[in-house]
Write a protein that holds these residues in place. Sequence first.
Motif, PDB file in Angstrom:
ATOM      1  N   THR A 120       0.834  -1.199   0.000  1.00 15.60           N
ATOM      2  CA  THR A 120       0.000   0.000   0.000  1.00 15.60           C
ATOM      3  C   THR A 120       0.868   1.248   0.000  1.00 15.60           C
ATOM      4  OG1 THR A 120      -1.715  -1.174   1.256  1.00 15.60           O
ATOM      5  CG2 THR A 120      -1.864   1.227   1.168  1.00 15.60           C
ATOM      6  N   VAL A 121       0.674   2.112  -0.983  1.00 16.49           N
ATOM      7  CA  VAL A 121       1.411   3.372  -1.090  1.00 16.49           C
ATOM      8  C   VAL A 121       0.535   4.495  -0.551  1.00 16.49           C
ATOM      9  CG1 VAL A 121       2.411   5.043  -2.686  1.00 16.49           C
ATOM     10  CG2 VAL A 121       2.810   2.604  -3.034  1.00 16.49           C
ATOM     11  N   VAL A 122       1.092   5.264   0.379  1.00 18.24           N
ATOM     12  CA  VAL A 122       0.326   6.297   1.080  1.00 18.24           C
ATOM     13  C   VAL A 122       0.948   7.667   0.833  1.00 18.24           C
ATOM     14  CG1 VAL A 122      -0.608   7.023   3.312  1.00 18.24           C
ATOM     15  CG2 VAL A 122      -0.145   4.602   2.893  1.00 18.24           C
ATOM     16  N   GLY A 123       0.174   8.564   0.197  1.00 23.21           N
ATOM     17  CA  GLY A 123       0.551   9.967   0.119  1.00 23.21           C
ATOM     18  C   GLY A 123       1.648  10.318  -0.862  1.00 23.21           C
ATOM     19  N   VAL A 124       1.800   9.567  -1.945  1.00 24.69           N
ATOM     20  CA  VAL A 124       2.857   9.878  -2.912  1.00 24.69           C
ATOM     21  C   VAL A 124       2.476  11.100  -3.737  1.00 24.69           C
ATOM     22  CG1 VAL A 124       1.935   8.379  -4.743  1.00 24.69           C
ATOM     23  CG2 VAL A 124       4.380   8.880  -4.658  1.00 24.69           C
ATOM     24  N   GLY A 125       3.489  11.856  -4.172  1.00 28.98           N
ATOM     25  CA  GLY A 125       3.226  13.048  -4.964  1.00 28.98           C
ATOM     26  C   GLY A 125       4.238  13.224  -6.079  1.00 28.98           C
ATOM     27  N   SER A 126       3.852  13.979  -7.078  1.00 33.13           N
ATOM     28  CA  SER A 126       4.783  14.376  -8.127  1.00 33.13           C
ATOM     29  C   SER A 126       5.324  15.755  -7.768  1.00 33.13           C
ATOM     30  CB  SER A 126       4.088  14.413  -9.489  1.00 33.13           C
ATOM     31  OG  SER A 126       3.035  15.360  -9.476  1.00 33.13           O
ATOM     32  N   GLN A 127       6.449  16.103  -8.359  1.00 37.11           N
ATOM     33  CA  GLN A 127       7.031  17.419  -8.088  1.00 37.11           C
ATOM     34  C   GLN A 127       7.486  18.044  -9.393  1.00 37.11           C
ATOM     35  OE1 GLN A 127      10.139  17.573  -5.154  1.00 37.11           O
ATOM     36  NE2 GLN A 127      10.524  19.745  -5.443  1.00 37.11           N
ATOM     37  N   HIS A 128       6.876  19.171  -9.712  1.00 33.45           N
ATOM     38  CA  HIS A 128       7.209  19.894 -10.931  1.00 33.45           C
ATOM     39  C   HIS A 128       7.172  21.387 -10.626  1.00 33.45           C
ATOM     40  CE1 HIS A 128       6.688  16.120 -13.030  1.00 33.45           C
ATOM     41  NE2 HIS A 128       5.464  16.021 -12.560  1.00 33.45           N
ATOM     42  N   PRO A 129       7.823  22.201 -11.466  1.00 32.33           N
ATOM     43  CA  PRO A 129       7.755  23.655 -11.266  1.00 32.33           C
ATOM     44  C   PRO A 129       6.318  24.167 -11.381  1.00 32.33           C
ATOM     45  CG  PRO A 129       9.507  23.076 -12.813  1.00 32.33           C
ATOM     46  CD  PRO A 129       8.707  21.830 -12.581  1.00 32.33           C
ATOM     47  N   LEU A 130       6.061  25.324 -10.817  1.00 33.25           N
ATOM     48  CA  LEU A 130       4.713  25.892 -10.861  1.00 33.25           C
ATOM     49  C   LEU A 130       4.249  26.150 -12.284  1.00 33.25           C
ATOM     50  CD1 LEU A 130       4.734  28.468  -7.921  1.00 33.25           C
ATOM     51  CD2 LEU A 130       3.551  26.279  -8.023  1.00 33.25           C
ATOM     52  N   GLU A 131       5.198  26.416 -13.197  1.00 30.49           N
ATOM     53  CA  GLU A 131       4.785  26.745 -14.563  1.00 30.49           C
ATOM     54  C   GLU A 131       4.486  25.519 -15.396  1.00 30.49           C
ATOM     55  OE1 GLU A 131       9.318  26.988 -14.233  1.00 30.49           O
ATOM     56  OE2 GLU A 131       7.544  27.663 -13.124  1.00 30.49           O
ATOM     57  N   GLY A 132       4.677  24.315 -14.866  1.00 31.38           N
ATOM     58  CA  GLY A 132       4.327  23.110 -15.620  1.00 31.38           C
ATOM     59  C   GLY A 132       5.424  22.072 -15.564  1.00 31.38           C
ATOM     60  N   ALA A 133       5.067  20.814 -15.940  1.00 33.38           N
ATOM     61  CA  ALA A 133       5.995  19.693 -15.810  1.00 33.38           C
ATOM     62  C   ALA A 133       7.060  19.684 -16.890  1.00 33.38           C
ATOM     63  CB  ALA A 133       5.206  18.375 -15.843  1.00 33.38           C
ATOM     64  N   GLY A 134       6.726  20.029 -18.128  1.00 28.80           N
ATOM     65  CA  GLY A 134       7.682  19.946 -19.222  1.00 28.80           C
ATOM     66  C   GLY A 134       8.032  18.493 -19.525  1.00 28.80           C
ATOM     67  N   ASP A 135       9.245  18.256 -20.005  1.00 28.33           N
ATOM     68  CA  ASP A 135       9.688  16.891 -20.278  1.00 28.33           C
ATOM     69  C   ASP A 135       9.743  16.097 -18.983  1.00 28.33           C
ATOM     70  OD1 ASP A 135       9.927  17.513 -22.940  1.00 28.33           O
ATOM     71  OD2 ASP A 135      12.053  18.043 -22.786  1.00 28.33           O
ATOM     72  N   ASP A 136       9.395  14.824 -19.061  1.00 28.55           N
ATOM     73  CA  ASP A 136       9.352  13.987 -17.866  1.00 28.55           C
ATOM     74  C   ASP A 136      10.175  12.722 -18.091  1.00 28.55           C
ATOM     75  OD1 ASP A 136       8.798  12.803 -15.470  1.00 28.55           O
ATOM     76  OD2 ASP A 136       6.744  12.261 -15.958  1.00 28.55           O
TER      77      ASP A 136
END
Length: 536
Positions: A120-136
């Motif tokens: 079980t994965v709890v509370g995972v998040g992505s992190q990108h700049p406020l202006e957008g993700a761009g290349d990933d």
Amino acid sequence: MSDGTVRPGGSGQRILVRGAKRPWTPVSAEAVLAQDVIATNIGNLLFSQSVMRALSVPGADVVPNSYMAGRRGVDDAYIARINDEFDHFVVPLANAFRPSFQPNLERLTRVVRGLDMPVTVVGVGSQHPLEGAGDDPSAEAVKAFMAAVLDRSASVGVRGELTADYLAGLGFGDAHVEVIGCPSLHMDGPEPAVTRRVEALGPDSAIATSASPDTDVMSPVIRRHAERFPHLVYVPQNSWDLNTLVWGEAAQDPTATSELVSTSSPLHLRDQVRFPLDPRTWVDFLRGCDFAFGTRLHGTVAAILAGTPAVLLAHDSRTLELADYHRIPYKRIDEVTEDVRAEDLYEEADFSAFHAQRAENFERFTAFLGKNGLPHIYEDGAAAPEFDRRLREAELPPLVHPLLAPGVAGQREVMSRIRWLRQGKRGDRPRTAHAFTRELPHTEKPPVTVERVDKRLTRTVGSLDRQRDDLSTLKTEVAELRSRLSDVSEDLRQARRRADRQAEVLKRLDVLLLTRARRHRQRLARRVVSRISPRR
């Protein structure tokens, strides 16, 4: 992927949690650095402790894994040990969906794939700049991790809508993703409230502040506030700042905020820096503050847990989505200038929306635990008295002062370094002054009982059932593909026959045209000859 059902565990369940250590285990600052106990950020201890407390129902054994599943060197023997000794693997995560965390995520994925138990994965998040993700560049690693987890769980709990949207773009929609926020805000259940202790901030107010390394504006903001408020304290969270406080060494890769803790910094020399080593002492310290502000999410959460008003300066997608979800008062970092004033932030901080949303968010979090087969202390009749007693009675180290702090505070820090260095002839790894051994705390296998054998057999049968279902699905898909290929082959044969017939027709037309053309030329020739020939 799982069919969405996870059998709940009962009392006696052994749960392995991705976490640094047991919350009551004291670890000195020197050992934290030597053995990377906090995985570079003290904020990691806050949300993992919240999850461990929530799962500490009577009879359950909740064991932190020292972050081993994501570290280098994890082998098949380690994975086999987890399968042999535990019933459930719970993975609290923070901003794990980011390129810099990709190697850890790939190692964690390998461990998950080798487990035959619920994960079980709890509370995972992505992190990108406020202006957008761009290349990933980490997208494929994220998809592999999500697929491995969802084969062993009902759903994945994410921090906010931005992460949910990010995963939807990778093919993981609402059926397998639930927004549950950050578990750290549920450390003490649904009730803790934030209250103002002073009407307005003044020169004698106690203020705590924080800054992330990539927020250039925060360094001048904090320096200016430290001069205006003698009782202001800067609370860094990263291990490289702790290293400067402990050993006086400058950061190898300095950031915009590194100078705040350097040995030449006025904050360092005036003893206006503190580094917490445990969530309990961190929250206790913030209870003595009137206000907290800064870009650090868990610096803000720790203040809220202490009941202290706080404002988050949201500087990326991770902080922004959590502020939105939990209704934490915030201001976007791109709206912050060097002239920002703590007095204004304090006056504008309104926690009414936070309090109104708190119960709903808490119910969503606990429902997620139940859906994934995890009994928790907030169910009727459940509590964590042993967990709370041990944490309350633990003699944890105080917050770290700067090495060059004036007076007794600095002298105590120097004495702590001397005690640590005294053990140097034995090397760093085996030191015993609150040293921390990075392995599973249980070094002996639990006794073999009918119940444990039955649980293991049940898990094995469940794993075989899932594999059988997967094979059945694959067989169906293969049969469908074969049928489609057969249809396509027949279509191709018919198209080939039509093409052959058309080619034959074209060939005949070509012969006919050639014949007609030849006859036409012959007629024309005869006419020409007849016209030029002399008449008799």
